[in-house]
Design a protein around this motif. Structure first.
Motif, PDB file in Angstrom:
ATOM      1  N   LEU A   1     -25.763  -7.149  34.947  1.00 19.17           N
ATOM      2  CA  LEU A   1     -26.772  -7.453  35.955  1.00 19.17           C
ATOM      3  C   LEU A   1     -27.972  -8.082  35.269  1.00 19.17           C
ATOM      4  CD1 LEU A   1     -26.550  -4.082  37.936  1.00 19.17           C
ATOM      5  CD2 LEU A   1     -25.401  -6.242  38.433  1.00 19.17           C
ATOM      6  N   ASP A   2     -28.290  -7.552  34.085  1.00 19.44           N
ATOM      7  CA  ASP A   2     -29.366  -8.107  33.268  1.00 19.44           C
ATOM      8  C   ASP A   2     -28.844  -8.219  31.841  1.00 19.44           C
ATOM      9  OD1 ASP A   2     -31.550  -8.743  31.786  1.00 19.44           O
ATOM     10  OD2 ASP A   2     -32.671  -6.886  32.210  1.00 19.44           O
ATOM     11  N   PRO A   3     -28.513  -9.433  31.410  1.00 25.34           N
ATOM     12  CA  PRO A   3     -27.929  -9.596  30.074  1.00 25.34           C
ATOM     13  C   PRO A   3     -28.850  -9.107  28.965  1.00 25.34           C
ATOM     14  CG  PRO A   3     -27.690 -11.600  31.366  1.00 25.34           C
ATOM     15  CD  PRO A   3     -28.615 -10.706  32.136  1.00 25.34           C
ATOM     16  N   ALA A   4     -30.115  -8.935  29.286  1.00 25.44           N
ATOM     17  CA  ALA A   4     -31.042  -8.465  28.262  1.00 25.44           C
ATOM     18  C   ALA A   4     -31.026  -6.941  28.150  1.00 25.44           C
ATOM     19  CB  ALA A   4     -32.460  -8.949  28.581  1.00 25.44           C
ATOM     20  N   HIS A   5     -30.386  -6.292  29.118  1.00 27.35           N
ATOM     21  CA  HIS A   5     -30.424  -4.822  29.110  1.00 27.35           C
ATOM     22  C   HIS A   5     -29.225  -4.271  29.892  1.00 27.35           C
ATOM     23  CE1 HIS A   5     -32.893  -0.881  29.867  1.00 27.35           C
ATOM     24  NE2 HIS A   5     -31.756  -0.687  29.213  1.00 27.35           N
ATOM     25  N   VAL A   6     -28.217  -3.860  29.160  1.00 28.19           N
ATOM     26  CA  VAL A   6     -26.995  -3.344  29.785  1.00 28.19           C
ATOM     27  C   VAL A   6     -27.103  -1.836  29.966  1.00 28.19           C
ATOM     28  CG1 VAL A   6     -24.509  -3.031  29.456  1.00 28.19           C
ATOM     29  CG2 VAL A   6     -25.595  -5.205  28.851  1.00 28.19           C
ATOM     30  N   LYS A   7     -26.652  -1.369  31.117  1.00 27.82           N
ATOM     31  CA  LYS A   7     -26.787   0.054  31.441  1.00 27.82           C
ATOM     32  C   LYS A   7     -25.435   0.699  31.712  1.00 27.82           C
ATOM     33  CE  LYS A   7     -31.349  -0.915  33.223  1.00 27.82           C
ATOM     34  NZ  LYS A   7     -32.128  -1.239  34.418  1.00 27.82           N
ATOM     35  N   LEU A   8     -25.237   1.803  31.006  1.00 26.60           N
ATOM     36  CA  LEU A   8     -23.951   2.499  31.023  1.00 26.60           C
ATOM     37  C   LEU A   8     -24.157   3.975  31.343  1.00 26.60           C
ATOM     38  CD1 LEU A   8     -20.899   2.870  30.073  1.00 26.60           C
ATOM     39  CD2 LEU A   8     -21.825   3.083  27.760  1.00 26.60           C
ATOM     40  N   TYR A   9     -23.358   4.478  32.267  1.00 29.51           N
ATOM     41  CA  TYR A   9     -23.423   5.904  32.605  1.00 29.51           C
ATOM     42  C   TYR A   9     -22.039   6.517  32.455  1.00 29.51           C
ATOM     43  CZ  TYR A   9     -24.587  10.237  35.053  1.00 29.51           C
ATOM     44  OH  TYR A   9     -24.799  11.556  35.361  1.00 29.51           O
ATOM     45  N   VAL A  10     -21.979   7.669  31.810  1.00 30.14           N
ATOM     46  CA  VAL A  10     -20.700   8.363  31.645  1.00 30.14           C
ATOM     47  C   VAL A  10     -20.887   9.829  32.035  1.00 30.14           C
ATOM     48  CG1 VAL A  10     -18.936   9.117  29.987  1.00 30.14           C
ATOM     49  CG2 VAL A  10     -19.925   6.823  29.806  1.00 30.14           C
ATOM     50  N   CYS A  11     -19.908  10.347  32.763  1.00 27.43           N
ATOM     51  CA  CYS A  11     -19.978  11.748  33.163  1.00 27.43           C
ATOM     52  C   CYS A  11     -19.792  12.639  31.947  1.00 27.43           C
ATOM     53  CB  CYS A  11     -18.902  12.066  34.200  1.00 27.43           C
ATOM     54  SG  CYS A  11     -19.245  11.307  35.798  1.00 27.43           S
TER      55      CYS A  11
ATOM     56  N   LEU B   1     -19.800  -1.271  20.924  1.00 30.45           N
ATOM     57  CA  LEU B   1     -19.435  -2.668  21.154  1.00 30.45           C
ATOM     58  C   LEU B   1     -20.517  -3.377  21.969  1.00 30.45           C
ATOM     59  CD1 LEU B   1     -17.296  -4.960  21.025  1.00 30.45           C
ATOM     60  CD2 LEU B   1     -16.389  -4.064  23.179  1.00 30.45           C
ATOM     61  N   LEU B   2     -20.982  -2.727  23.020  1.00 36.19           N
ATOM     62  CA  LEU B   2     -22.019  -3.333  23.853  1.00 36.19           C
ATOM     63  C   LEU B   2     -23.275  -3.611  23.034  1.00 36.19           C
ATOM     64  CD1 LEU B   2     -21.665  -1.157  27.103  1.00 36.19           C
ATOM     65  CD2 LEU B   2     -21.030  -3.570  26.838  1.00 36.19           C
ATOM     66  N   ARG B   3     -23.619  -2.682  22.147  1.00 31.37           N
ATOM     67  CA  ARG B   3     -24.828  -2.866  21.333  1.00 31.37           C
ATOM     68  C   ARG B   3     -24.667  -4.030  20.377  1.00 31.37           C
ATOM     69  NH1 ARG B   3     -24.786   2.999  20.672  1.00 31.37           N
ATOM     70  NH2 ARG B   3     -26.093   3.856  22.336  1.00 31.37           N
ATOM     71  N   ARG B   4     -23.426  -4.284  19.998  1.00 31.94           N
ATOM     72  CA  ARG B   4     -23.179  -5.394  19.096  1.00 31.94           C
ATOM     73  C   ARG B   4     -23.335  -6.728  19.815  1.00 31.94           C
ATOM     74  NH1 ARG B   4     -20.277  -6.044  14.134  1.00 31.94           N
ATOM     75  NH2 ARG B   4     -19.257  -8.067  14.061  1.00 31.94           N
ATOM     76  N   VAL B   5     -23.035  -6.705  21.123  1.00 30.55           N
ATOM     77  CA  VAL B   5     -22.996  -7.953  21.877  1.00 30.55           C
ATOM     78  C   VAL B   5     -24.310  -8.226  22.611  1.00 30.55           C
ATOM     79  CG1 VAL B   5     -21.850  -9.145  23.795  1.00 30.55           C
ATOM     80  CG2 VAL B   5     -20.484  -7.848  22.130  1.00 30.55           C
ATOM     81  N   PHE B   6     -24.959  -7.173  23.099  1.00 34.72           N
ATOM     82  CA  PHE B   6     -26.156  -7.355  23.914  1.00 34.72           C
ATOM     83  C   PHE B   6     -27.394  -6.806  23.204  1.00 34.72           C
ATOM     84  CE2 PHE B   6     -22.568  -7.180  26.867  1.00 34.72           C
ATOM     85  CZ  PHE B   6     -22.729  -8.396  27.515  1.00 34.72           C
ATOM     86  N   PRO B   7     -28.548  -7.389  23.503  1.00 31.35           N
ATOM     87  CA  PRO B   7     -29.760  -7.014  22.774  1.00 31.35           C
ATOM     88  C   PRO B   7     -30.209  -5.588  23.042  1.00 31.35           C
ATOM     89  CG  PRO B   7     -30.250  -8.567  24.548  1.00 31.35           C
ATOM     90  CD  PRO B   7     -28.765  -8.521  24.416  1.00 31.35           C
TER      91      PRO B   7
END
Length: 473
Positions: free
Chosen positions: A20-30, A55-61
RNA sequence: GGUCCGAUGGCCGAGUGGUCAGGCACAGGUCUGCAAAACCUGCUACGGCGGUUCAAUUCCGCCUCGGACCUCCA
């Protein structure tokens, strides 16, 4: 930028991941309900989504990874009644156990780890919104979500409401307008934890907490929601209904990822079946066990069922032994474009729905490249198979291996500590010196006797051109 | 009963409409005082029956078996 692809449970298809925002990816896990030690099945999503976060941290800022602690739940209440231990003591101890166990599996802490009890106000606010919008109603001290008010109910789990009722093994509470309605808030008696609310003293239902915590920490809509496949229904279905109905949004999480179940002897491991092994059971096997179990988990694609076996754990340990031995032999080298290229190649499979088994296979190829460079041998077969013309000097493939393995959270330890860690090694070193002396005198019988003696102690010797090295079996 | 997923060589486990996964185990080889390690070679699999196709392990249908979910569950 690397284009990631994920199998989205919501669409049942693999699709390109567009934040949604390539500058800040948001992930939720139960996260866990903290009433008992984590079992092997609890560990799978933690490890899988730890790799995803890396992986996400490697790809997104910027990435925000939220994983909750469920510290209000009737299973916790039941445990407290049985044992007499205060609830707060149970949840605090179990949370600490969980943190310790997951750290032993190499899982990094999430960026935020909200607790349910810390978000009662948000849950009440959400429940009020749902009532105000006509999606929930109060009845006999309970507040229930009205599934009939939400046409998309069932979309995530792929079922319609008639199907859900057909085989439902439930007793329908009399105060429900519709058998599928589920509890947002329920009354507590004096013996049960409770909070003041517009509907009297009570406590939240299970599903509302994730809607509240994801809202508070990630917003009304976010990128990825993960969890075990067994949570798809009803938990995630209900979360979606609550969040979307409360905010009037077209989706809660854009992408839903579900890890497959971990089986033991072909049957799902679960606390209710009583066939579970705890992470502690695994860790008790030795200092190697946590990382070996992590490798075992990642050797199977996250969406597949995984049948745990002791033999599999031992095989994973052996693979780590080989990898650490390779790393231990490799000389340190400075960074080069070739190292980066090799590491990127090994990690490439992860962008395709987190294909960790293939990434691990490529890691093995890097290991072979390193071994052929440092120990001796031909890399031609591997290079031909993978279609590369790399000619790494000693140390380079090992450096690439380390870099790529970091994303999997594997093989980051000190090789010497892995191979030779444990009790004082001076006696072993002395025996090796004695054996070297015997060998110099060509006293093979004595040399072999010492070697056998060490082997009986679990110490394996390897004579190489650079001298004799050893490792614990 | 309903919904969904899976079935790959002795074992684990990727992937693909037609040339290779990979690992473990096993066998042989190079190296070694002998081993070990490492490297090389071999081990040519895709549950069954039909269909589509020049070609199917890969696509479609049916069947068998296994697993998950159907309001405790990672």
């Amino acid at each position: 930028m690397t284009q990631l692809r994920f199998h989205n449970s919501l669409t049942r298809r693999e699709e390109e991941f567009r934040p949604l925002d390539p500058a800040h990816v948001k992930l939720y896990v139960c996260g866990p309900t903290v009433y008992d030690l984590a079992h092997l099945g609890n560990a799978r999503p933690v490890v899988v989504f730890d790799v995803l976060a890396r992986l996400l941290r490697r790809v997104f800022p910027r990435v925000t990874y939220a994983r909750n602690i469920t510290d209000v739940d009737d299973k916790i209440n039941a445990r407290a009644r049985e044992s007499g231990e205060p609830i707060s003591a149970i949840t605090a101890r179990t949370t600490a156990d969980f943190h310790r166990d997951m750290a032993a599996l190499g899982a990094l802490p999430p960026d935020v780890e909200p607790t349910a009890t810390g978000h009662i106000a948000e849950m009440i606010a959400l429940t009020e919104k749902l009532i105000a919008r006509g999606h929930a109603y109060a009845a006999e001290g309970h507040v229930l979500f009205s599934v009939g008010s939400f046409p998309d109910y069932g979309k995530l789990s792929g079922r319609n409401q008639e199907e859900l009722l057909a085989g439902a093994r439930i007793d329908v509470a009399p105060y429900k307008r519709d058998p599928g309605d589920f509890v947002l808030w329920k009354p507590s008696d004096d013996e049960t934890p409770g909070w003041d609310s517009p509907w009297g003293r009570g406590r939240p239902g299970w599903h509302i907490e994730c809607s509240a915590m994801s809202w508070r920490h990630l917003g009304q809509q976010f990128d990825i929601h993960g969890g075990g496949a067994d949570l798809l229904f009803p938990h995630h279905e209900n979360e979606v209904a609550q969040s979307r109905a409360a905010f009037g949004t077209p989706f809660m999480a854009h992408t839903w990822l579900h890890n497959g179940m971990l089986l033991v002897n072909g049957e799902k491991m679960s606390k209710s079946l009583g066939n579970f092994l705890t992470v502690q059971d695994i860790l008790a096997q030795g200092p190697w066990a946590g990382e070996a179990f992590r490798l075992l988990l990642l050797r199977t694609h996250y969406r597949s069922a995984l049948d745990y076996t002791e033999a599999g754990l031992i095989e994973a340990k052996a693979e780590l032994d080989d990898s650490y031995a390779m790393l231990g032999r490799a000389p340190a080298v400075s960074d080069t474009p070739l190292i980066t290229e090799m590491a990127e190649w090994a990690l490439e499979p992860l962008v395709d729905d987190l294909n960790t088994p293939l990434a691990i296979a490529r890691l093995r190829d890097l290991r072979t490249l390193e071994n052929s460079a440092t120990v001796g041998g031909s890399a031609a077969a591997v290079l031909s198979r993978i279609g590369k013309a790399w000619q790494p000097v000693p140390g380079q493939a090992a450096a690439a291996f380390r870099e790529a393995a970091a994303v999997l959270g594997l093989a980051q330890g000190d090789p010497r500590a892995w191979l030779q860690g444990g009790d004082d090694a001076s006696a072993i070193e002395a025996a090796i010196a004695a054996r070297l002396a015997a060998r110099a005198a060509k006293n093979w019988a004595e040399a072999d006797r010492i070697r056998a003696e060490l082997l009986a102690q679990g110490v394996v010797l390897e004579d190489g051109p650079g001298g004799t090295t050893w490792k614990r079996a």
